[in-house]
Design a protein around this motif. Structure first.
Motif, PDB file in Angstrom:
ATOM      1  N   MET A 102       0.835  -1.201   0.000  1.00  8.68           N
ATOM      2  CA  MET A 102       0.000   0.000   0.000  1.00  8.68           C
ATOM      3  C   MET A 102       0.869   1.249   0.000  1.00  8.68           C
ATOM      4  SD  MET A 102      -2.975  -1.022   2.718  1.00  8.68           S
ATOM      5  CE  MET A 102      -1.820  -1.760   3.864  1.00  8.68           C
ATOM      6  N   THR A 103       0.370   2.308  -0.635  1.00  8.19           N
ATOM      7  CA  THR A 103       1.061   3.590  -0.643  1.00  8.19           C
ATOM      8  C   THR A 103       0.078   4.700  -0.298  1.00  8.19           C
ATOM      9  OG1 THR A 103       0.654   3.923  -3.009  1.00  8.19           O
ATOM     10  CG2 THR A 103       2.719   2.830  -2.387  1.00  8.19           C
ATOM     11  N   TYR A 104       0.654   5.860  -0.013  1.00  5.62           N
ATOM     12  CA  TYR A 104      -0.143   7.041   0.343  1.00  5.62           C
ATOM     13  C   TYR A 104       0.274   8.163  -0.585  1.00  5.62           C
ATOM     14  CZ  TYR A 104      -1.176  11.304   3.068  1.00  5.62           C
ATOM     15  OH  TYR A 104      -1.596  12.546   3.470  1.00  5.62           O
ATOM     16  N   ASP A 105      -0.693   8.765  -1.291  1.00  2.00           N
ATOM     17  CA  ASP A 105      -0.412   9.839  -2.241  1.00  2.00           C
ATOM     18  C   ASP A 105      -0.980  11.141  -1.703  1.00  2.00           C
ATOM     19  OD1 ASP A 105       0.078  11.463  -4.356  1.00  2.00           O
ATOM     20  OD2 ASP A 105      -1.170  10.394  -5.800  1.00  2.00           O
ATOM     21  N   GLN A 106      -0.146  11.897  -0.976  1.00  2.00           N
ATOM     22  CA  GLN A 106      -0.629  13.126  -0.361  1.00  2.00           C
ATOM     23  C   GLN A 106      -0.903  14.222  -1.387  1.00  2.00           C
ATOM     24  OE1 GLN A 106       2.421  11.851  -0.057  1.00  2.00           O
ATOM     25  NE2 GLN A 106       3.959  13.370   0.533  1.00  2.00           N
ATOM     26  N   ASN A 107      -0.405  14.034  -2.624  1.00  2.77           N
ATOM     27  CA  ASN A 107      -0.620  15.039  -3.668  1.00  2.77           C
ATOM     28  C   ASN A 107      -1.827  14.720  -4.541  1.00  2.77           C
ATOM     29  OD1 ASN A 107       1.758  16.546  -2.975  1.00  2.77           O
ATOM     30  ND2 ASN A 107       2.975  14.943  -3.966  1.00  2.77           N
ATOM     31  N   ASN A 108      -2.508  13.641  -4.210  1.00  3.21           N
ATOM     32  CA  ASN A 108      -3.669  13.223  -4.993  1.00  3.21           C
ATOM     33  C   ASN A 108      -4.815  14.201  -4.760  1.00  3.21           C
ATOM     34  OD1 ASN A 108      -5.747  11.856  -6.275  1.00  3.21           O
ATOM     35  ND2 ASN A 108      -5.135   9.849  -5.515  1.00  3.21           N
ATOM     36  N   ASP A 109      -5.395  14.712  -5.830  1.00  2.49           N
ATOM     37  CA  ASP A 109      -6.499  15.660  -5.679  1.00  2.49           C
ATOM     38  C   ASP A 109      -7.858  14.967  -5.630  1.00  2.49           C
ATOM     39  OD1 ASP A 109      -6.718  14.838  -8.282  1.00  2.49           O
ATOM     40  OD2 ASP A 109      -6.536  16.834  -9.184  1.00  2.49           O
ATOM     41  N   GLU A 110      -7.846  13.641  -5.595  1.00  2.88           N
ATOM     42  CA  GLU A 110      -9.088  12.896  -5.462  1.00  2.88           C
ATOM     43  C   GLU A 110      -9.354  12.605  -3.988  1.00  2.88           C
ATOM     44  OE1 GLU A 110      -8.421   9.445  -7.783  1.00  2.88           O
ATOM     45  OE2 GLU A 110      -8.071  10.563  -9.636  1.00  2.88           O
ATOM     46  N   ALA A 111     -10.533  12.100  -3.708  1.00  2.00           N
ATOM     47  CA  ALA A 111     -10.912  11.849  -2.312  1.00  2.00           C
ATOM     48  C   ALA A 111     -10.124  10.685  -1.715  1.00  2.00           C
ATOM     49  CB  ALA A 111     -12.411  11.562  -2.224  1.00  2.00           C
ATOM     50  N   LEU A 112      -9.705   9.738  -2.563  1.00  4.76           N
ATOM     51  CA  LEU A 112      -9.036   8.537  -2.071  1.00  4.76           C
ATOM     52  C   LEU A 112      -7.528   8.666  -2.263  1.00  4.76           C
ATOM     53  CD1 LEU A 112     -11.514   5.933  -3.567  1.00  4.76           C
ATOM     54  CD2 LEU A 112     -11.444   6.786  -1.236  1.00  4.76           C
ATOM     55  N   VAL A 113      -6.792   8.654  -1.168  1.00  5.82           N
ATOM     56  CA  VAL A 113      -5.345   8.855  -1.245  1.00  5.82           C
ATOM     57  C   VAL A 113      -4.567   7.585  -0.910  1.00  5.82           C
ATOM     58  CG1 VAL A 113      -5.447  11.318  -0.771  1.00  5.82           C
ATOM     59  CG2 VAL A 113      -5.273   9.711   1.138  1.00  5.82           C
ATOM     60  N   TYR A 114      -5.236   6.557  -0.404  1.00  7.47           N
ATOM     61  CA  TYR A 114      -4.573   5.299  -0.091  1.00  7.47           C
ATOM     62  C   TYR A 114      -4.760   4.329  -1.249  1.00  7.47           C
ATOM     63  CZ  TYR A 114      -4.469   7.060   4.699  1.00  7.47           C
ATOM     64  OH  TYR A 114      -4.243   7.817   5.823  1.00  7.47           O
ATOM     65  N   LYS A 115      -3.647   3.775  -1.713  1.00  8.89           N
ATOM     66  CA  LYS A 115      -3.716   2.884  -2.864  1.00  8.89           C
ATOM     67  C   LYS A 115      -3.059   1.540  -2.554  1.00  8.89           C
ATOM     68  CE  LYS A 115      -3.790   6.492  -6.399  1.00  8.89           C
ATOM     69  NZ  LYS A 115      -3.117   7.054  -7.607  1.00  8.89           N
TER      70      LYS A 115
END
Length: 201
Positions: free
Chosen positions: A64-77
């Motif tokens: 799993m990763t965390y995208d703090q720059n993601n502009d969508e509601a879901l940041v955990y992938k």
């Protein structure tokens, strides 16, 4: 020579293992400045570089990763074994040891040898949690649940020379697989970005 009631001084019956600090993960201290604000929200840790769940019970580990720059509601992938979104509440649970701390319910042994790891089911751990947070790696290894029919996991935190026991009911996420972690929302994207939608029956 004096006579002392055992009821008043239970410490007299303690073994050396009863005095071992069973803390495996300390709760994070949130910095006062904003340097690491992408990692924290409401004084809790929410960010990480990577979390890997592996071990003998997995044919393929979960990454799993965390995208703090993601502009969508879901940041955990979830990046492996499939690429999809992770459920934010599930990831919050998996991160809970860093917000509440993680301590064992007792100690099986200190300065474990190879024989000790084998004895306590950790030479080939059933589950391994590897956290990479702010460049630091934390690795927690667990035996099968209730391996000794005593209601505990055997636990080993790399860097701490002891094998602890942990109640199997304390943290549900320790037994999760990918079906418990993945996000089941059908439309993960922001609905405002959908220009057309066609349905056929």
């Amino acid at each position: 020579v004096y006579i002392v009631s055992e009821d008043n001084y239970n410490e007299f019956s303690y073994s050396p293992l009863d005095y071992v600090d069973t803390t495996m993960i300390e709760a994070v201290e949130v910095p006062e400045d904003d340097e690491d604000n992408d990692y924290y929200l409401n004084s809790e840790l929410i960010g990480f570089e990577k979390i890997i769940i592996s071990g003998a019970r997995f044919s393929h580990g979960i990454t799993m990763t965390y995208d703090q720059n993601n502009d969508e509601a879901l940041v955990y992938k979830i990046k492996a074994p499939v690429e999809t979104y992770a459920d934010d509440e599930a990831v919050t649970e998996i991160l809970s040891p860093f917000n509440d701390s993680l301590a064992g319910d007792g100690t099986y042994c200190v300065r474990p040898t190879d024989e000790d790891f084998k004895k306590y089911g950790l030479s080939n751990p059933e589950t391994v949690f590897t956290y990479v947070i702010k460049g630091k790696t934390y690795t927690l290894k667990l035996s099968k649940a209730d391996a000794f029919s005593d209601g505990y996991y055997s636990c080993y935190m790399e860097g701490i020379p002891a094998i602890f026991r942990l109640n199997t009911e304390t943290y549900e996420f320790l037994s999760w697989d990918i079906t418990d972690i993945r996000n089941n929302v059908l439309f993960a994207k922001n609905i405002d970005t959908v220009e057309t939608f066609n349905a056929k029956y």
